[in-house]
Motif scaffolding. Structure first.
Motif, PDB file in Angstrom:
ATOM      1  N   THR A 269      55.198 -54.893  93.978  1.00  0.00           N
ATOM      2  CA  THR A 269      55.128 -53.604  94.652  1.00  0.00           C
ATOM      3  C   THR A 269      53.815 -53.468  95.416  1.00  0.00           C
ATOM      4  OG1 THR A 269      54.009 -52.348  92.906  1.00  0.00           O
ATOM      5  CG2 THR A 269      56.394 -52.690  92.672  1.00  0.00           C
ATOM      6  N   ALA A 270      53.694 -52.339  96.106  1.00  0.00           N
ATOM      7  CA  ALA A 270      52.468 -52.066  96.855  1.00  0.00           C
ATOM      8  C   ALA A 270      51.335 -51.614  95.933  1.00  0.00           C
ATOM      9  CB  ALA A 270      52.721 -51.007  97.929  1.00  0.00           C
ATOM     10  N   ASP A 271      51.628 -51.453  94.638  1.00  0.00           N
ATOM     11  CA  ASP A 271      50.570 -51.203  93.659  1.00  0.00           C
ATOM     12  C   ASP A 271      49.959 -52.562  93.326  1.00  0.00           C
ATOM     13  OD1 ASP A 271      48.962 -50.628  91.451  1.00  0.00           O
ATOM     14  OD2 ASP A 271      50.288 -49.029  90.765  1.00  0.00           O
ATOM     15  N   GLN A 272      48.935 -52.909  94.062  1.00  0.00           N
ATOM     16  CA  GLN A 272      48.402 -54.272  94.043  1.00  0.00           C
ATOM     17  C   GLN A 272      47.974 -54.728  92.653  1.00  0.00           C
ATOM     18  OE1 GLN A 272      45.304 -54.995  96.959  1.00  0.00           O
ATOM     19  NE2 GLN A 272      44.193 -56.305  95.546  1.00  0.00           N
ATOM     20  N   PHE A 273      47.139 -53.956  91.999  1.00  0.00           N
ATOM     21  CA  PHE A 273      46.588 -54.413  90.725  1.00  0.00           C
ATOM     22  C   PHE A 273      47.635 -54.416  89.623  1.00  0.00           C
ATOM     23  CE2 PHE A 273      42.724 -53.026  92.977  1.00  0.00           C
ATOM     24  CZ  PHE A 273      42.006 -54.198  92.887  1.00  0.00           C
ATOM     25  N   LEU A 274      48.564 -53.460  89.657  1.00  0.00           N
ATOM     26  CA  LEU A 274      49.613 -53.449  88.642  1.00  0.00           C
ATOM     27  C   LEU A 274      50.522 -54.667  88.789  1.00  0.00           C
ATOM     28  CD1 LEU A 274      50.758 -51.853  86.275  1.00  0.00           C
ATOM     29  CD2 LEU A 274      52.247 -50.653  87.893  1.00  0.00           C
ATOM     30  N   THR A 275      50.794 -55.078  90.028  1.00  0.00           N
ATOM     31  CA  THR A 275      51.612 -56.272  90.252  1.00  0.00           C
ATOM     32  C   THR A 275      50.896 -57.524  89.761  1.00  0.00           C
ATOM     33  OG1 THR A 275      52.774 -55.304  92.147  1.00  0.00           O
ATOM     34  CG2 THR A 275      52.691 -57.703  92.023  1.00  0.00           C
ATOM     35  N   ILE A 276      49.618 -57.641  90.073  1.00  0.00           N
ATOM     36  CA  ILE A 276      48.843 -58.786  89.587  1.00  0.00           C
ATOM     37  C   ILE A 276      48.873 -58.844  88.064  1.00  0.00           C
ATOM     38  CG2 ILE A 276      46.507 -59.745  89.397  1.00  0.00           C
ATOM     39  CD1 ILE A 276      45.947 -58.619  92.209  1.00  0.00           C
ATOM     40  N   ALA A 305      58.585 -63.996  92.749  1.00  0.00           N
ATOM     41  CA  ALA A 305      58.281 -62.590  93.028  1.00  0.00           C
ATOM     42  C   ALA A 305      58.994 -62.159  94.309  1.00  0.00           C
ATOM     43  CB  ALA A 305      56.778 -62.386  93.171  1.00  0.00           C
ATOM     44  N   VAL A 306      59.556 -60.956  94.280  1.00  0.00           N
ATOM     45  CA  VAL A 306      60.278 -60.390  95.424  1.00  0.00           C
ATOM     46  C   VAL A 306      59.676 -59.031  95.741  1.00  0.00           C
ATOM     47  CG1 VAL A 306      62.529 -59.695  96.325  1.00  0.00           C
ATOM     48  CG2 VAL A 306      62.370 -61.549  94.648  1.00  0.00           C
ATOM     49  N   THR A 307      59.336 -58.803  96.987  1.00  0.00           N
ATOM     50  CA  THR A 307      58.794 -57.495  97.341  1.00  0.00           C
ATOM     51  C   THR A 307      59.817 -56.412  97.027  1.00  0.00           C
ATOM     52  OG1 THR A 307      59.504 -57.750  99.649  1.00  0.00           O
ATOM     53  CG2 THR A 307      57.262 -58.432  99.106  1.00  0.00           C
ATOM     54  N   SER A 308      59.364 -55.359  96.428  1.00  0.00           N
ATOM     55  CA  SER A 308      60.222 -54.343  95.812  1.00  0.00           C
ATOM     56  C   SER A 308      61.202 -53.680  96.777  1.00  0.00           C
ATOM     57  CB  SER A 308      59.343 -53.253  95.195  1.00  0.00           C
ATOM     58  OG  SER A 308      60.092 -52.113  94.873  1.00  0.00           O
TER      59      SER A 308
END
Length: 603
Positions: A269-276, A305-308
């Motif tokens: 997702t665009a929530d960068q740190f949560l995705t990492i 990984a697939v963009t949400s």
């Protein structure tokens, strides 16, 4: 005269370390100016952000925010990567998705940066019998192929294996995944169209004859797309993976062989740190599963990984390019082995050539120009990322245990346990979206009413009947669709007159706030001329609290005399005669806009 040490400058040696409490004291001073009387830990708490799963993001992380040792890439617990070399040799695998039997599009992607193919096959995508035509001209020993065929998995797998044989592809050169995912398919459709026993034979064939080919996918997207949190997505993937390990080992594979047959698919997702943190936590969790099963060396999770899809919008779809760029960066930094960037027009139908080009070039820019893959786990060592990884792993493990206590993934799905938990999470998030606490750029914030809609050829219908598919923009999309229908029927959008009181310094902020809010629902704000000239049936006052106290009642009366059927005010609720509705930060914008459209006769 100060004598410098022989080993060079020591710029901070004479300054005492500032204690954490001193920083909190400074924060409390700043908050006091905004009317919040807090101190100590409470001052720090006031700047924290509450996340899903009971987690929160602190405003400051220090060495005291310890987390377990993340280890090294290629070694358990694999937090820093499943392979020792990570993606440092050539970047991650750029995997493009195709749902239509378009050989030209497939070849164009492979010739311009894509390194593997993800094919939607069957009734909801490319016909199984068209696989050979779609892959005509594709070097199958160079380009891995991943199938996603639902209840036609066995037929699609047999067709692909036949193509390998017919084209002389050596068994050890075949790469990709046959895509069997019976539990994921049941989550999508509500039907057990096929079971693990029916695909265990495929896993045995891959383990014996196609060492680079995997048979099963653990797809967590159905749970993400149903509104699940990061921890719920991870918990469902663990429970699914464990179910597959049980089934494969019952069919005669060793634990190590069974682990090697699985690839895990997660949303970025665009929530960068949560995705990492999610990707890092996923590897740690699966390493623990493998360890408990007696095969710790087999715990290196293969990740796609697939963009949400949930974050993709239909209005102002160009902003999706920015969202997918951040998501791809996070997936790469999080150590995903393969990344699929959904084209910016994915929510509108089949992507055109331009959209596919932008999608594949997103990875290319990040790998080749931003050099994101040069360093393995670039976020590793960050106190914030390490702490978030640890907290998310614990929350996910707790949900995984809940599923196991319910009898496992299939039992929890059929009992509705998983659906209920995901629905609860989405309901809470929907409130944030409705109140614009979670903004959607181009939709709930800064919408562009006059933009010409982007039209695409319809995509194949996707499976339904199981868990729902949600989108962040769906409530606002419903409102905008009502406005569009009104425009088509009458030649004009519903309007509201924004009555600015006093000088620009007094009204500009609330005027912008109100205009944004109304446009999010497809209501056109009019700021020029008089109310009579605006063509509106309702009016909204915009100014400062001080001017409201002096002028709001008179202005409301004048607007009503001019024909306004409803008067709103942009500001906190108060005692203003003649005002019917208040607009303020945190109000339920969706409910307010829906009611306004009802009053305006917009069905």
């Amino acid at each position: 005269m100060t004598v410098l040490p022989e080993d060079g400058l020591s710029l901070a040696s004479e300054f005492p370390d500032a204690p954490h409490e001193q920083w909190q004291h400074l924060v409390a001073g700043v908050l006091r100016k905004s009317g919040k009387e807090v101190s100590g830990d409470a001052a720090e708490d006031a700047l924290s952000t509450l996340l899903e799963d009971g987690l929160d993001t602190r405003p400051l992380y220090t060495a005291r925010d310890a987390a377990p040792d993340a280890g090294l890439p290629g070694f358990a617990p694999f937090v820093r990567g499943g392979r020792a070399e990570g993606n440092a040799l050539g970047g991650w695998d750029v995997r493009q998705r195709h749902l239509a039997p378009d050989n030209e599009a497939v070849l164009s992607d492979l010739e311009n940066g894509v390194t593997s193919l993800w094919l939607g096959v069957g009734r909801t995508g490319i016909p199984v019998t068209s696989l050979d035509k779609v892959l005509d001209g594709v070097y199958l020993d160079l380009a891995p192929v991943v199938l996603d065929a639902g209840d036609e998995t066995e037929a699609a797998a047999e067709q692909l294996l036949r193509l390998y044989e017919e084209r002389g592809v050596a068994a050890d050169a075949a790469r990709g995944n046959l895509g069997a995912d019976p539990l994921g398919h049941e989550a999508r459709t509500g039907r057990a169209a096929y079971d693990l026993a029916s695909v265990a034979g495929l896993a045995r064939r891959c383990a014996d004859g196609y060492q680079g080919l995997r048979a099963l996918t653990v797809d967590a997207l159905p749970y993400h797309e149903a509104g699940g949190s990061a921890a719920q997505e991870l918990g469902c993937s663990l429970a699914t993976g464990v179910a597959y390990l049980r089934g494969l080992t019952d069919a005669g594979l060793s634990v190590a062989e069974a682990c090697a047959q699985l690839e895990f698919r997660y949303a970025a997702t665009a929530d960068q740190f949560l995705t990492i943190a999610k990707l890092r936590a996923a590897r740690r969790l699966w390493a623990r599963v493998a360890e408990v099963c007696g095969a710790p060396d087999a715990g290196a999770q293969r990740q796609h990984a697939v963009t949400s899809p949930v974050m993709m919008t239909r209005r102002d779809p160009w902003v999706n390019m920015l969202r997918t760029t951040v998501a791809t960066l996070a997936a790469g930094a999080g150590g995903a082995d393969s990344v699929t960037v959904l084209p910016f027009d994915d929510a509108l139908g089949l992507p055109d050539a331009f959209a596919r080009r932008i999608a594949r070039n997103t990875s290319t820019v990040l790998i080749e120009e931003s050099h994101l893959s040069r360093v393995i786990d670039p976020a590793g060592g960050s106190w914030y990322v390490e702490r978030l990884t640890d907290e998310l792993a614990h929350a996910a493990w707790e949900f995984f245990q809940e599923i196991e206590r319910a009898g496992g993934q299939q039992a929890a799905l059929r009992a509705g346990t998983i659906g209920e938990r995901l629905a609860g999470t989405w309901a809470a998030r929907s409130k944030k979206l409705a109140t614009r606490r979670e903004p959607i750029t181009g939709v709930s914030e800064f919408p562009h009413l006059s933009e010409k809609p982007v039209e695409r050829e319809p995509a194949p219908a996707q499976p339904t009947g199981g868990l729902p598919r949600v989108r962040r923009d769906e409530a606002y999309e419903t409102l905008r669709a009502r406005s569009d229908a009104h425009l088509a029927a009458t030649g004009a959008r519903p309007r509201v007159y924004l009555a600015a009181l006093g000088p620009a310094a007094a009204h500009s902020a609330r005027l912008s706030f109100a205009a944004n809010l109304f446009q999010a629902g497809g209501i056109e704000p009019v700021t020029e001329g008089t109310f009579e000239e605006s063509g509106a049936r309702e009016a909204c006052l915009c100014s400062s609290d001080a001017l409201y106290a002096e002028q709001a009642a008179t202005a409301a009366a004048e607007l009503r005399a001019a024909g306004a059927e409803h008067v709103l005010l942009a500001g906190r609720p108060g005692d203003h005669p003649g005002v019917d509705t208040y607009l303020f930060a945190g109000c339920d914008a969706v409910a307010l806009l829906s009611t306004a459209l009802d009053r305006m006769g917009v069905s």
